[in-house]
Design an enzyme around this catalytic site. Structure first.
Site, PDB file in Angstrom:
ATOM      1  N   SER A  46       0.645  -1.166  -0.029  1.00  8.67           N
ATOM      2  CA  SER A  46       0.106  -0.012   0.085  1.00  8.67           C
ATOM      3  C   SER A  46       0.846   1.206   0.069  1.00  8.67           C
ATOM      4  O   SER A  46       0.346   2.327  -0.099  1.00  8.67           O
ATOM      5  CB  SER A  46      -1.012   0.200   1.067  1.00  8.67           C
ATOM      6  OG  SER A  46      -0.154  -0.178   2.398  1.00  8.67           O
ATOM      7  N   GLU A 181      -9.249  -9.585   3.312  1.00  3.31           N
ATOM      8  CA  GLU A 181      -9.410  -8.124   3.122  1.00  3.31           C
ATOM      9  C   GLU A 181     -11.085  -8.043   2.546  1.00  3.31           C
ATOM     10  O   GLU A 181     -11.332  -8.640   1.681  1.00  3.31           O
ATOM     11  CB  GLU A 181      -8.403  -7.640   2.231  1.00  3.31           C
ATOM     12  CG  GLU A 181      -8.489  -6.043   2.017  1.00  3.31           C
ATOM     13  CD  GLU A 181      -7.273  -5.489   1.319  1.00  3.31           C
ATOM     14  OE1 GLU A 181      -6.364  -6.152   1.314  1.00  3.31           O
ATOM     15  OE2 GLU A 181      -7.546  -4.332   0.799  1.00  3.31           O
TER      16      GLU A 181
HETATM   17  O1  KIV Z   1      -0.429  -3.464   1.438  1.00  2.00           O
HETATM   18  C1  KIV Z   1      -1.291  -3.327   2.304  1.00  2.00           C
HETATM   19  O2  KIV Z   1      -1.257  -2.239   3.498  1.00  2.00           O
HETATM   20  C2  KIV Z   1      -2.141  -4.524   2.838  1.00  2.00           C
HETATM   21  C3  KIV Z   1      -3.193  -4.176   3.747  1.00  2.00           C
HETATM   22  C4  KIV Z   1      -4.395  -3.705   2.990  1.00  2.00           C
HETATM   23  C5  KIV Z   1      -3.723  -5.589   4.240  1.00  2.00           C
HETATM   24  O3  KIV Z   1      -1.693  -5.503   2.129  1.00  2.00           O
END
Ligand code: KIV
Length: 264
Positions: A46, A181
Site C-alpha cells: 500500500s 480483506e
Molecule cells: O499493503 C497493505 O497495506 C495491505 C493491507 C491492506 C492488508 O496488504
C-alpha cells in the site's frame, strides 16, 4: 517490552485475545506505533498508494519494499514486522524464495503475499526453508484489474466457498497467518473459526483474531475514507500518539470495528 513473535500472536488466538496491526513505511511512525503497544507492523505494498501516489499497488518494486522494510526495521520496534512481496515477484516457488529472502534480509520477520491454492507449493517450500508466511485472501489489490475494481469479495455462495477452501488449503500448506480483506463479516467469522492459524481482518468485521488498517486511513489523512476504516485522529483530538493508542485499545476491547464498518 519484548519483541513480539509469531508464537505470541498464535498464543493470543488460543487465548481468545485480539491483536492489532498497522502499516508503516518509515522509522519515525514505527517508533510511535511500537510505543503505543501495537502488536504488528505491516510494511505493505500500500506504500504504492500512500507514499508514492500511485493508483494501485501494481507498480511497487522489490527495491521499494526492501527500502521501506529497512526503514521500519532500523527503528527496532517491539512489533512483529510483516513484509509484503510485490506484484509478480512470487510467480514460481523459486522466484518467491529469492524475493522472500530479500524481504527477510531487509528486516521483515514474516512475508505476506496474495492468492489462493496456486500458492500451495510456494508456501510449503518457504515454510520448509524457515520463512514464516502470511497468506492474503478476499480483496487482493495486486489483482485489481482482474477483479474489476476494489470490490467486496465472497458475497455469493460460490466465491465465499472458494475463499473458505483456499484458506484451509493455505493453512495446510504451512501458512502461519491469514489476512482477509473486504469480505462479509459472516464469511470472515466462518473462516476464522475453521482455521487454527490467526486471521487478521481489514474490512472483515470484528469476529476475526486481529485487525489491520493502513496508517494514513486511520489518521484521517488519506483522500478517501473507506467504509471499513475509522478516523482515530479525530477521536484523539489531533494527537498521533493518542490516535494510535486508541486504535490498539479499541481493537483489544473489540470496539473496533463496529457494525458500521462491516460488510454484509
Ligand atoms: O499493503 C497493505 O497495506 C495491505 C493491507 C491492506 C492488508 O496488504
Amino acid at each position: 517490552m519484548k519483541k513480539i513473535t509469531i508464537s505470541h500472536i498464535e498464543k493470543l488466538k488460543a487465548q481468545g485475545e485480539k491483536f492489532s496491526c498497522l502499516t508503516a513505511y518509515d522509522a519515525t511512525f514505527t517508533e510511535v506505533i511500537s510505543d503505543a503497544g501495537v502488536d504488528m507492523i505491516l510494511v505493505g505494498d500500500s506504500l504504492g498508494n500512500v507514499i508514492q501516489g500511485q493508483e494501485t499497488t501494481v507498480p511497487v518494486t522489490l527495491e521499494d519494499m526492501e527500502y521501506h522494510i529497512a526503514c521500519v526495521a532500523n527503528a527496532s520496534p517491539n512489533c512483529l514486522i510483516l513484509g509484503d512481496l510485490p506484484y509478480m515477484s512470487y510467480s514460481t516457488p523459486e522466484q518467491a524464495y529469492e524475493t522472500a529472502a530479500a524481504v527477510m534480509q531487509a528486516g521483515a520477520n514474516m512475508v505476506k503475499f496474495e492468492g489462493g491454492q496456486w500458492l500451495y507449493d510456494t508456501i510449503t517450500g518457504l515454510t520448509e526453508r524457515g520463512i514464516p508466511v502470511c497468506a492474503h485472501l478476499g480483496l487482493t489489490p495486486q489483482s485489481v484489474d482482474a477483479l474489476g475494481g476494489f470490490k467486496v469479495q465472497g458475497r455469493d455462495d460460490k466465491t465465499a466457498s472458494k475463499i473458505l477452501t483456499d484458506a484451509k488449503a493455505l493453512e495446510k500448506a504451512g501458512a502461519r497467518m491469514l489476512v482477509l480483506e473486504c469480505v462479509p463479516s459472516d464469511l470472515a467469522k466462518l473462516v476464522t473459526e475453521s482455521l487454527q492459524i490467526p486471521v487478521m481482518g481489514i474490512g472483515a468485521g470484528v469476529d476475526v483474531d486481529g485487525q489491520v488498517l493502513v496508517l494514513h486511513d486511520m489518521l484521517g489523512i488519506s483522500p478517501f475514507q473507506a467504509k471499513f476504516t475509522r478516523n482515530f485522529m479525530a477521536d484523539a483530538k489531533g494527537s498521533i500518539q493518542d490516535a494510535i493508542t486508541l486504535y490498539h485499545n479499541e481493537v483489544k476491547e473489540q470496539n473496533f470495528p463496529a457494525d458500521e464498518h462491516r460488510f454484509e
